[in-house]
Design a protein around this motif. Sequence first.
Motif, PDB file in Angstrom:
ATOM      1  N   LYS A  66       8.861  -6.650 -42.702  1.00  0.00           N
ATOM      2  CA  LYS A  66       7.472  -7.107 -42.849  1.00  0.00           C
ATOM      3  C   LYS A  66       7.258  -8.552 -42.390  1.00  0.00           C
ATOM      4  O   LYS A  66       6.153  -9.056 -42.503  1.00  0.00           O
ATOM      5  N   THR A  68       8.060 -11.683 -43.538  1.00  0.00           N
ATOM      6  CA  THR A  68       7.434 -12.435 -44.627  1.00  0.00           C
ATOM      7  C   THR A  68       7.429 -13.926 -44.352  1.00  0.00           C
ATOM      8  O   THR A  68       8.341 -14.462 -43.734  1.00  0.00           O
ATOM      9  N   TYR A  94       2.384 -14.219 -46.564  1.00  0.00           N
ATOM     10  CA  TYR A  94       1.998 -13.429 -45.394  1.00  0.00           C
ATOM     11  C   TYR A  94       2.998 -12.319 -45.106  1.00  0.00           C
ATOM     12  O   TYR A  94       4.211 -12.499 -45.278  1.00  0.00           O
ATOM     13  N   PHE A  95       2.483 -11.174 -44.656  1.00  0.00           N
ATOM     14  CA  PHE A  95       3.274 -10.103 -44.051  1.00  0.00           C
ATOM     15  C   PHE A  95       2.848 -10.037 -42.593  1.00  0.00           C
ATOM     16  O   PHE A  95       1.658  -9.838 -42.305  1.00  0.00           O
ATOM     17  N   LYS A  98      -0.367 -11.695 -41.538  1.00  0.00           N
ATOM     18  CA  LYS A  98      -1.588 -11.423 -42.296  1.00  0.00           C
ATOM     19  C   LYS A  98      -1.395 -11.885 -43.746  1.00  0.00           C
ATOM     20  O   LYS A  98      -0.459 -11.464 -44.421  1.00  0.00           O
ATOM     21  N   LYS A  99      -2.330 -12.741 -44.231  1.00  0.00           N
ATOM     22  CA  LYS A  99      -2.226 -13.223 -45.610  1.00  0.00           C
ATOM     23  C   LYS A  99      -2.475 -12.073 -46.571  1.00  0.00           C
ATOM     24  O   LYS A  99      -3.484 -11.385 -46.484  1.00  0.00           O
ATOM     25  N   VAL A 100      -1.538 -11.880 -47.506  1.00  0.00           N
ATOM     26  CA  VAL A 100      -1.662 -10.800 -48.479  1.00  0.00           C
ATOM     27  C   VAL A 100      -1.851 -11.314 -49.903  1.00  0.00           C
ATOM     28  O   VAL A 100      -2.220 -10.548 -50.790  1.00  0.00           O
TER      29      VAL A 100
END
Length: 129
Positions: A66, A68, A94-95, A98-100
């Motif tokens: 992912k 990270t 982030y993954f 994309k900020k999760v």
Amino acid sequence: MLNEALKAVEEYRNVLKSNDVNEVNKWISKDFIGYFGYYNDRDYEVYTGASYKLSNVETFESYQGKNTQWQYTDLTSNLRSENEIILSSIIDFYFSGKKVASALAIEIFKKEQEGWKLYRQHMERYSSS
């Protein structure tokens, strides 16, 4: 002493970025206590050193593939005592770019016999974006 403590915190963050859970867990104090309230599916959890290390193993396994990243925005840092630094930060997670998650964190690192360790951590959800 402040510079030594800040250098240790930076080393921990670099180890965290490596995604090597065994190295990350070496930084966790056996006396660690963590209060995490940033989950979407439950109110909060309290961790001890042993339970946090076990959770790290499970969590890092779920991160495989992912890409990270943790992005820290430090708000404050100060020596709480000669052997403890307390920091407040916003941590964006982030993954694959994309900020999760975003959390407001207070962390205490303590200089122990083996070196600086993450001693306390309190995280709260910071924003939903």
